[in-house]
Each structure stands twice: as C-alpha cells, then as structure tokens.
Design a protein around this motif. Structure first.
Motif, PDB file in Angstrom:
ATOM      1  N   VAL A 188     122.643  -4.071  92.330  1.00 37.16           N
ATOM      2  CA  VAL A 188     123.551  -3.331  91.445  1.00 37.16           C
ATOM      3  C   VAL A 188     122.808  -2.177  90.780  1.00 37.16           C
ATOM      4  O   VAL A 188     123.330  -1.058  90.692  1.00 37.16           O
ATOM      5  CB  VAL A 188     124.178  -4.279  90.394  1.00 37.16           C
ATOM      6  N   ASN A 189     121.578  -2.423  90.330  1.00 35.41           N
ATOM      7  CA  ASN A 189     120.804  -1.373  89.673  1.00 35.41           C
ATOM      8  C   ASN A 189     120.486  -0.233  90.638  1.00 35.41           C
ATOM      9  O   ASN A 189     120.510   0.944  90.258  1.00 35.41           O
ATOM     10  CB  ASN A 189     119.517  -1.959  89.095  1.00 35.41           C
ATOM     11  N   TYR A 190     120.206  -0.549  91.893  1.00 36.88           N
ATOM     12  CA  TYR A 190     119.940   0.475  92.899  1.00 36.88           C
ATOM     13  C   TYR A 190     121.172   1.363  93.079  1.00 36.88           C
ATOM     14  O   TYR A 190     121.070   2.590  93.126  1.00 36.88           O
ATOM     15  CB  TYR A 190     119.559  -0.197  94.225  1.00 36.88           C
ATOM     16  N   GLN A 191     122.345   0.749  93.196  1.00 36.14           N
ATOM     17  CA  GLN A 191     123.582   1.526  93.362  1.00 36.14           C
ATOM     18  C   GLN A 191     123.898   2.326  92.101  1.00 36.14           C
ATOM     19  O   GLN A 191     124.399   3.450  92.184  1.00 36.14           O
ATOM     20  CB  GLN A 191     124.749   0.596  93.711  1.00 36.14           C
ATOM     21  N   ARG A 192     123.601   1.800  90.923  1.00 39.05           N
ATOM     22  CA  ARG A 192     123.803   2.558  89.669  1.00 39.05           C
ATOM     23  C   ARG A 192     122.937   3.815  89.650  1.00 39.05           C
ATOM     24  O   ARG A 192     123.376   4.867  89.195  1.00 39.05           O
ATOM     25  CB  ARG A 192     123.457   1.691  88.459  1.00 39.05           C
ATOM     26  N   LYS A 193     121.703   3.684  90.133  1.00 38.40           N
ATOM     27  CA  LYS A 193     120.822   4.856  90.166  1.00 38.40           C
ATOM     28  C   LYS A 193     121.333   5.900  91.140  1.00 38.40           C
ATOM     29  O   LYS A 193     121.220   7.102  90.881  1.00 38.40           O
ATOM     30  CB  LYS A 193     119.388   4.437  90.521  1.00 38.40           C
ATOM     31  N   ILE A 194     121.896   5.474  92.259  1.00 36.42           N
ATOM     32  CA  ILE A 194     122.474   6.427  93.220  1.00 36.42           C
ATOM     33  C   ILE A 194     123.638   7.167  92.591  1.00 36.42           C
ATOM     34  O   ILE A 194     123.765   8.400  92.721  1.00 36.42           O
ATOM     35  CB  ILE A 194     122.924   5.691  94.512  1.00 36.42           C
ATOM     36  N   VAL A 195     124.508   6.439  91.875  1.00 38.74           N
ATOM     37  CA  VAL A 195     125.668   7.073  91.236  1.00 38.74           C
ATOM     38  C   VAL A 195     125.230   8.033  90.146  1.00 38.74           C
ATOM     39  O   VAL A 195     125.770   9.136  90.008  1.00 38.74           O
ATOM     40  CB  VAL A 195     126.620   5.981  90.652  1.00 38.74           C
ATOM     41  N   SER A 196     124.207   7.662  89.352  1.00 35.28           N
ATOM     42  CA  SER A 196     123.765   8.530  88.264  1.00 35.28           C
ATOM     43  C   SER A 196     123.058   9.786  88.770  1.00 35.28           C
ATOM     44  O   SER A 196     123.014  10.795  88.076  1.00 35.28           O
ATOM     45  CB  SER A 196     122.870   7.749  87.312  1.00 35.28           C
ATOM     46  N   GLU A 197     122.460   9.724  89.982  1.00 35.52           N
ATOM     47  CA  GLU A 197     121.794  10.900  90.543  1.00 35.52           C
ATOM     48  C   GLU A 197     122.786  11.933  91.074  1.00 35.52           C
ATOM     49  O   GLU A 197     122.459  13.096  91.177  1.00 35.52           O
ATOM     50  CB  GLU A 197     120.837  10.473  91.665  1.00 35.52           C
ATOM     51  N   LYS A 198     123.984  11.473  91.430  1.00 35.37           N
ATOM     52  CA  LYS A 198     124.978  12.399  92.000  1.00 35.37           C
ATOM     53  C   LYS A 198     125.644  13.227  90.946  1.00 35.37           C
ATOM     54  O   LYS A 198     125.744  13.076  89.842  1.00 35.37           O
ATOM     55  CB  LYS A 198     126.037  11.624  92.799  1.00 35.37           C
TER      56      LYS A 198
END
Length: 155
Positions: free
Chosen positions: A145-155
C-alpha cells in the motif's frame, strides 16, 4: 499518538525465516509437553514419527515461504505505517494492489483460523509464531500500500 510502523525488508525476511525455523523446536516441545501430560498411552507407537514428519514439512515450507516473501517485497516500500487506507488507483497499479490484497487477505484468514485452532489445542510456542506470521502478512500488505501511495503522490 504515534502510528505503528513496520520493520524494513531485511528484518521482515529474517523474521519470516527465523519463525519458520523455530517451528522445528516448537514441534518437539509440543509433543514432549503432551507426552508429559499423559495424552499418549505408554504402549503407543513412537512419538518420533510425527515429530519427524512435521519437522520435514517445515523444512519443505521454507522454499515457498521465501519465494512468497521475496516476491511480495519486490515492489513494496518499507518501513511503512501499518494500517493505512488504500490509495485511489487506476489501471495496472489498481489490479496489482487488488491481487496482493486478495492473496494476503486469504493467507491472513487462514493464519487466523490456524491461530484459533492452536489456542484450542494448547500449542504454546506455535501460538506466538503464528502471531508473528500474522504480523509479517500485515507488514507485507502495508509495504504494498505504501509503495502505491508513493506512486500516486509522485504523479
């Protein structure tokens, strides 16, 4: 209040293998404890047979355990807050997170059922080890979940 955080990838991998290897002496303790309690007849067959079978099963369990842990650690970001909601995702990332949620959810349900059965049976050391495996599964989910959160925040 501080949020609960997971350990890093190396610690989780060592924890998974350490708990699995501790199942071998836990097996010996369980059968010795039940024998001292008088659960087995003195004229019964050798107690070494179930100990050997269960110990060999644990050793065979190490390979799939390591494959699962290493695959689930691949695209994860650890340490991470333990209980965080899933981010809003689209496309491939959403499918990947749903896949891991289902796999980890099924394993968590199985681990909880096994934990309840261990409590009923009175297998003292295995109860603690199963709680450790539940922590491991929750940590792996938090990393995904944290990995996917970081992807969303980078976009």
């Amino acid at each position: 209040m501080k949020s609960v955080k997971t350990k890093n990838k190396t610690v989780l991998w060592m924890l998974a293998n350490g708990m699995a290897l501790l199942m071998i002496p836990a097996t010996g303790w369980y059968y010795l404890f039940r024998a001292m309690r008088g659960d087995y007849l003195p004229s019964a067959d050798s107690i070494g047979i179930p100990i050997a079978i269960q110990s060999h099963t644990v050793l065979l369990f190490l390979l799939p355990l390591n494959v699962f842990v290493l695959l689930s650690l691949m695209r994860s970001s650890l340490p991470a807050p333990m209980f965080q909601p899933k981010p809003c995702l689209k496309g491939k990332n959403k499918l990947e997170l749903w896949f891991w949620d289902i796999v980890i959810g099924v394993l968590l349900a199985l681990a909880v059922v096994v934990l309840i059965l261990l409590v009923i049976d009175g297998d003292h050391i295995m109860i603690v080890l199963m709680m450790g495996f539940i922590y491991l599964l929750l940590s792996l989910r938090a990393g995904k979940v944290n990995y996917q959160r970081k992807i969303v925040s980078e976009k």
